[in-house]
Design an enzyme around this catalytic site. Structure first.
Site, PDB file in Angstrom:
ATOM      1  N   ASP A  41       0.853  -1.195   0.000  1.00  0.00           N
ATOM      2  CA  ASP A  41       0.000   0.000   0.000  1.00  0.00           C
ATOM      3  C   ASP A  41       0.891   1.248   0.000  1.00  0.00           C
ATOM      4  OD1 ASP A  41      -2.424   1.370   0.176  1.00  0.00           O
ATOM      5  OD2 ASP A  41      -2.430   1.355   2.369  1.00  0.00           O
ATOM      6  N   HIS A  95      -9.274   4.754  -2.275  1.00  0.00           N
ATOM      7  CA  HIS A  95      -8.573   4.864  -0.992  1.00  0.00           C
ATOM      8  C   HIS A  95      -9.448   5.685  -0.052  1.00  0.00           C
ATOM      9  CE1 HIS A  95      -4.326   3.492  -1.818  1.00  0.00           C
ATOM     10  NE2 HIS A  95      -4.920   3.360  -2.994  1.00  0.00           N
ATOM     11  N   ASN A 148     -10.278   0.360  -0.142  1.00  0.00           N
ATOM     12  CA  ASN A 148      -9.231   0.305   0.888  1.00  0.00           C
ATOM     13  C   ASN A 148      -9.772   0.643   2.270  1.00  0.00           C
ATOM     14  OD1 ASN A 148      -7.488  -0.156  -1.202  1.00  0.00           O
ATOM     15  ND2 ASN A 148      -6.022   1.421  -0.603  1.00  0.00           N
ATOM     16  N   ASP A 203      -8.655   0.764   6.368  1.00  0.00           N
ATOM     17  CA  ASP A 203      -7.732   0.670   7.495  1.00  0.00           C
ATOM     18  C   ASP A 203      -8.372   1.264   8.751  1.00  0.00           C
ATOM     19  OD1 ASP A 203      -5.638   0.420   9.185  1.00  0.00           O
ATOM     20  OD2 ASP A 203      -4.232   1.654   8.070  1.00  0.00           O
TER      21      ASP A 203
END
Ligand code: G3H
Ligand code: 13P
Ligand code: ZN
Length: 309
Positions: free
Chosen positions: A82, A211, A254, A256
């Site tokens: 990434d 993202h 994405n 996180d």
């Protein structure tokens, strides 16, 4: 079962209008929670490693943990770098056995981004590894209030087409109003879907990547704050917008921040409720369970990727 590239995953996702989750991993519990969810949902899976993750856990540990996850679950997993900032880190990951790398030249001028990306594409393709690049800058829409400001930060469709043609990149991360972290919008969440549609129309065969796509689930923010946290006003991309994006070429989403929040919420709760405990397994186990539940929800209700393996 084994390490796979994202090629088939993206071809199917593009064809059937769903998205593959790409989850950032930093330790064993995070990896276990995610792969258990992917196994439960029978979903394709990308695990991604940032430079920060490599620094925190060391590359060999992460590689071996993902290998262990494959052995344990029988899943096919794409292992992705990434935000690789230069050729060097991309090369190291290709050489280590990653099946996918991102070269992030988005902060560089257009021609330099093309040059950097092409260099990585040549090296990676030679070894059967796929490459993601990024064009445009990830800034919230509040930083881009008018058309010329948006053109300066968000991905310009015609440039995206030229970029893909000149680099031969396999997938492209686009900037349409998402941003990293837990504070994505000041007011109403807004993404530039017209821009996304224009990009997808010009490069319909190129898988697009979103993202900064965490939804910042309110239940986890509330739990963090209830048990001593201080993260007021956190706001992510609404689930409906992720669903919509996957209908217009977005194949990779994405995530996180949502992992971080799920894990932290459970650990905070456990610590407050069990002040006398000091066995890390006691608080890491519920954290891992929370990750599994959150990822399973995302795969089935947001990405629409259940049973797409
Ligand atoms: O896009 C960034 C990811 O959330 C990784 O974050 O660089 O703190 O590991 P990190
Ligand atoms: P979030 O901060 O929204 O989870 O985005 C993560 C990401 O884009 C990793 O590359
Ligand atoms: Zn990112």
């Amino acid at each position: 079962m084994g390490f796979v590239t994202t090629k088939d995953m993206f071809a199917n996702a593009l064809n059937e209008n769903y998205a593959v989750g790409a989850f950032n991993v930093n330790n064993m519990e995070i990896i276990q929670g995610i792969v258990e969810a992917a196994q439960q949902e029978n979903a394709p899976l990308i695990l991604q490693v940032s430079a920060g993750a490599r620094k925190y856990a060391k590359p060999a540990y992460l590689l071996k943990l993902v290998e262990a996850a494959i052995l344990d679950t029988g899943l096919d997993i794409a292992l992705h770098l990434d935000h690789g900032e230069d050729f060097d880190i991309c090369k190291r990951c290709v050489d280590d056995g990653f099946t996918s790398v991102m070269i992030d030249g988005s902060k560089h001028p257009f021609q330099e981004n093309i040059r950097m990306t092409r260099e990585v594409v040549e090296y990676a393709h030679d070894k059967g590894v796929v490459v993601e690049a990024e064009l445009g800058k990830l800034a919230g829409i509040e930083d881009a209030v008018n058309v010329s400001a948006r053109d300066a930060t968000f991905t310009v469709p015609e440039e995206a087409a030229e970029f893909v043609e000149k680099t031969g990149v396999d997938s492209l991360a686009v900037a349409i109003g998402t941003s990293h972290g837990a504070y994505k919008f000041k007011g109403e969440p807004r993404l530039d879907f017209d821009r996304l549609k224009a990009i997808h129309a010009l490069i319909p065969d190129t898988p697009l990547v979103l993202h900064g796509a965490s939804t910042v689930l309110p239940e986890f923010v509330a739990k963090c704050n209830q048990y001593g946290g201080d993260i007021p006003g956190a706001q992510g991309v609404p689930e409906e917008m992720i669903r919509e994006a996957s209908k217009h070429g977005v194949c990779k989403v994405n995530i996180d921040t949502d992992l971080r929040l799920a894990m932290t919420a459970e650990i905070r709760k456990y610590m407050v409720e069990h002040p006398a405990d000091f066995d890390p397994r006691k608080y890491l186990a519920p954290a891992r369970d929370a990750i599994r539940g959150m990822v399973a929800h995302k795969i089935s209700n947001v990405l629409n990727a259940s049973n797409k393996r």
